[in-house]
Design an enzyme around this catalytic site. Structure first.
Site, PDB file in Angstrom:
ATOM      1  N   LYS A  13       0.814  -1.222   0.000  1.00 15.97           N
ATOM      2  CA  LYS A  13       0.000   0.000   0.000  1.00 15.97           C
ATOM      3  C   LYS A  13       0.852   1.277   0.000  1.00 15.97           C
ATOM      4  O   LYS A  13       0.589   2.196  -0.756  1.00 15.97           O
ATOM      5  CB  LYS A  13      -0.879  -0.088   1.240  1.00 15.97           C
ATOM      6  N   ARG A  88      -8.933   4.343   8.865  1.00 15.79           N
ATOM      7  CA  ARG A  88      -8.659   2.937   9.096  1.00 15.79           C
ATOM      8  C   ARG A  88      -9.833   2.239   9.806  1.00 15.79           C
ATOM      9  O   ARG A  88      -9.754   1.072  10.150  1.00 15.79           O
ATOM     10  CB  ARG A  88      -7.342   2.717   9.847  1.00 15.79           C
ATOM     11  N   ARG A 122      10.760  -8.809   6.241  1.00 19.89           N
ATOM     12  CA  ARG A 122      11.174  -7.416   6.283  1.00 19.89           C
ATOM     13  C   ARG A 122      12.260  -7.222   7.340  1.00 19.89           C
ATOM     14  O   ARG A 122      12.222  -7.823   8.403  1.00 19.89           O
ATOM     15  CB  ARG A 122       9.944  -6.573   6.617  1.00 19.89           C
ATOM     16  N   ARG A 153      12.329  -6.250  13.164  1.00 21.78           N
ATOM     17  CA  ARG A 153      11.682  -5.443  14.202  1.00 21.78           C
ATOM     18  C   ARG A 153      10.697  -6.319  14.964  1.00 21.78           C
ATOM     19  O   ARG A 153      10.120  -7.246  14.405  1.00 21.78           O
ATOM     20  CB  ARG A 153      10.897  -4.285  13.558  1.00 21.78           C
ATOM     21  N   ARG A 164      -2.041  -7.534  14.033  1.00 21.80           N
ATOM     22  CA  ARG A 164      -2.367  -6.395  13.166  1.00 21.80           C
ATOM     23  C   ARG A 164      -3.336  -6.803  12.056  1.00 21.80           C
ATOM     24  O   ARG A 164      -4.233  -6.043  11.694  1.00 21.80           O
ATOM     25  CB  ARG A 164      -1.088  -5.821  12.543  1.00 21.80           C
TER      26      ARG A 164
END
Ligand SMILES: [Zn+2]
Length: 214
Positions: A13, A88, A122, A153, A164
């Site tokens: 996104k 959101r 990632r 992370r 999430r």
């Protein structure tokens, strides 16, 4: 052209928002940037939102809405913008309706499996904090900017990602129907490569532009 891109993390996104913003010369408005900017300027809203972020919580709807309102009323947004990360949830979408009307909503649909796979791949540089996506990880474990070490992370560990994604399904996905009722939704498969997604969005926007210019 006032555009919104909806998609879970890992759908690409942010990347797509940037590409549209560059090509159509529209400001890219991401909530992350808005928070950082407001904090740098030490505004009341900036300081408030930072206290939520520091605790790992979502910033309250009314605070984000006020920040977005300030942003879209700036001069550079007169011709439109690309919104990324706001609204959101339905509450925020209703609030946004009172500020401005969107022209087009692109939804990047992606399976949870692929989102999890991409996000767990990632990495972030432990020195300069650059984030490397699954596609840009070329040199194993080393930052190409500062040669720092690339680490995962905590946010990108699979339990955090699943949490999430759950929030996304529960709170953000209902926006698709909300905007479908307005007839402005265009759904794209986010499982495709970045270039293919960009091509699809672009051909759609070009068509719209041609119609407007006729
Ligand atoms: Zn680095």
């Amino acid at each position: 052209m006032r555009i919104l891109i909806i998609g879970p993390q890992g759908s690409g996104k942010g990347t797509q928002s940037k590409l549209i913003s560059e090509k159509y010369k529209l400001p890219h408005i991401s909530t992350g940037d808005i928070f950082r900017d407001a904090l740098l300027r030490k505004t009341e809203l900036g300081i408030k939102s930072d206290s939520f972020i520091k605790k790992g919580q979502l910033v309250h709807d009314d605070i984000v809405t006020n920040l977005v309102k300030e942003r879209v009323r700036q001069k550079d947004c007169r011709e439109g913008f690309v919104l990324d990360g706001y609204p959101r949830n339905i509450n925020q979408a209703r609030a946004l309706d009172k500020i401005t009307n969107l022209d087009k909503v692109f939804v990047l649909k992606i399976s949870d499996d692929i989102a999890i796979k991409r996000l767990t791949l990632r990495r972030q540089c432990n020195k300069c904090k650059t984030i490397y996506s699954y596609t840009s990880l070329k040199k194993k474990g080393i930052c190409s900017k500062c040669k720092g070490k690339l680490i995962q992370r905590n946010d990108d560990k699979s339990t955090a990602i699943k949490k999430r994604l759950d929030i996304y399904h529960k709170e953000t996905e209902p926006l698709i129907d909300y905007y479908k009722k307005k007839g402005i939704v265009h759904i794209i498969s986010g499982n495709q490569l970045v270039g293919k997604i960009a091509f699809e969005i672009d051909s759609f926007l070009q068509k719209e532009k041609d119609i407007l210019e006729l």
